[in-house]
Structure formats: C-alpha cells, structure tokens
Design a protein around this motif. Structure first.
Motif, short mmCIF file in Angstrom:
data_model
loop_
_atom_site.label_atom_id
_atom_site.label_comp_id
_atom_site.label_asym_id
_atom_site.label_seq_id
_atom_site.Cartn_x
_atom_site.Cartn_y
_atom_site.Cartn_z
N LEU A 10 36.49 28.14 4.00
CA LEU A 10 36.92 26.80 4.40
C LEU A 10 36.32 25.69 3.55
N LEU A 11 35.03 25.77 3.26
CA LEU A 11 34.37 24.69 2.53
C LEU A 11 34.74 24.64 1.04
N GLU A 12 35.53 25.58 0.57
CA GLU A 12 35.98 25.55 -0.82
C GLU A 12 37.12 24.56 -1.03
N GLU A 13 37.66 24.01 0.05
CA GLU A 13 38.71 23.00 -0.12
C GLU A 13 38.13 21.61 -0.38
N PHE A 14 36.81 21.46 -0.29
CA PHE A 14 36.13 20.19 -0.51
C PHE A 14 35.34 20.23 -1.82
N SER A 15 35.20 19.08 -2.46
CA SER A 15 34.30 19.03 -3.62
C SER A 15 32.86 19.03 -3.09
N ILE A 16 31.94 19.48 -3.92
CA ILE A 16 30.52 19.49 -3.52
C ILE A 16 30.06 18.09 -3.11
N ASP A 17 30.54 17.08 -3.82
CA ASP A 17 30.13 15.70 -3.52
C ASP A 17 30.62 15.21 -2.17
N ALA A 18 31.60 15.89 -1.57
CA ALA A 18 32.13 15.50 -0.26
C ALA A 18 31.39 16.19 0.88
N LEU A 19 30.39 17.03 0.55
CA LEU A 19 29.66 17.78 1.56
C LEU A 19 28.24 17.24 1.68
N THR A 20 27.76 17.15 2.92
CA THR A 20 26.43 16.61 3.20
C THR A 20 25.65 17.58 4.07
N MET A 21 24.43 17.86 3.70
CA MET A 21 23.55 18.68 4.54
C MET A 21 22.99 17.79 5.63
N VAL A 22 23.15 18.22 6.89
CA VAL A 22 22.67 17.40 8.01
C VAL A 22 21.62 18.09 8.87
N GLY A 23 21.28 19.34 8.54
CA GLY A 23 20.25 20.02 9.30
C GLY A 23 20.21 21.50 9.01
N ARG A 58 28.57 29.20 -4.97
CA ARG A 58 28.00 30.16 -4.03
C ARG A 58 26.60 29.71 -3.65
N VAL A 59 26.30 29.73 -2.35
CA VAL A 59 24.98 29.35 -1.85
C VAL A 59 23.99 30.44 -2.25
N VAL A 60 22.93 30.04 -2.96
CA VAL A 60 21.94 31.02 -3.41
C VAL A 60 20.59 30.84 -2.73
N GLU A 61 20.34 29.67 -2.15
CA GLU A 61 19.07 29.45 -1.43
C GLU A 61 19.23 28.31 -0.44
N ILE A 62 18.56 28.46 0.70
CA ILE A 62 18.54 27.40 1.72
C ILE A 62 17.08 27.18 2.11
N THR A 63 16.69 25.90 2.11
CA THR A 63 15.37 25.52 2.63
C THR A 63 15.59 24.47 3.71
N ASP A 64 14.51 23.99 4.29
CA ASP A 64 14.63 22.96 5.32
C ASP A 64 15.18 21.64 4.80
N ILE A 65 15.09 21.43 3.47
CA ILE A 65 15.49 20.14 2.92
C ILE A 65 16.63 20.17 1.90
N LYS A 66 17.08 21.39 1.49
CA LYS A 66 18.18 21.43 0.52
C LYS A 66 18.86 22.79 0.49
N ILE A 67 20.05 22.76 -0.09
CA ILE A 67 20.83 23.97 -0.33
C ILE A 67 21.04 24.07 -1.84
N ASP A 68 20.72 25.21 -2.41
CA ASP A 68 21.00 25.43 -3.83
C ASP A 68 22.29 26.22 -3.96
N VAL A 69 23.18 25.71 -4.81
CA VAL A 69 24.50 26.29 -5.03
C VAL A 69 24.65 26.51 -6.53
N VAL A 70 25.28 27.62 -6.91
CA VAL A 70 25.61 27.86 -8.31
C VAL A 70 27.13 27.88 -8.42
#
Length: 92
Positions: A10-23, A58-70
C-alpha cells in the motif's frame, strides 16, 4: 534489480516525501514497528522488510527516532543504484 513480480504494498503508491513517521510500537521479543502517516491522513504500521515509496524502497532498519529505507533507482544505463533514505520521527 527490483522484483517486478512481487505484489505492491500500500505505501508504495506514495512518494517517500509524502510519508511521515509519527511513532513506534514494540512487541515482546524486541520486535519494533513504526507508525507512518500518509498524505491522506492514514496511519500504517511498518516493519523491517516492508516496502514504501515509488522507487522500490525497502525498510532496512527501524529505531525510536527514524526509519532507514533503501530505494532502487535506475542508473540510466540499464542498471540500478541503491539510494539510502531516512524518515525521521516528527513530533507535533
């Protein structure tokens, strides 16, 4: 090279810039999920291995403050280049 045969998430229909980490959410066994808001005000749970963004991210790492995507970007010569991106927690 991206796997063009896998079903799109589902989230592939959005650009990365349109997505926000909220928690984040955690489960026993240290499984960490991130909560992502799309630009239509939908909230989605993602984990390592999920895909997001229009460039095969693809999500490669998740921490409390960020998501790393390649992301995989065409290199203009019939090949692909990996581009790291990060989505940082937005505190409102």
């Amino acid at each position: 090279m991206p796997d063009f045969d896998r079903p799109k998430e589902l989230l592939e229909e959005f650009s990365i810039d349109a997505l926000t980490m909220v928690g984040t959410l955690s489960r026993p066994g240290n499984k960490l999920f991130s909560l992502i808001r799309d630009n239509k005000a939908g909230i989605h749970r993602v984990s390592i291995g999920n895909y997001m963004g229009r460039n095969h991210g693809r999500v490669v790492e998740i921490t409390d403050i960020k998501i790393d995507v390649v992301e995989l970007i065409p290199d203009g010569e019939e090949g692909w280049v990996e581009r790291p991106r990060a989505i940082v927690l937005k505190i409102e």
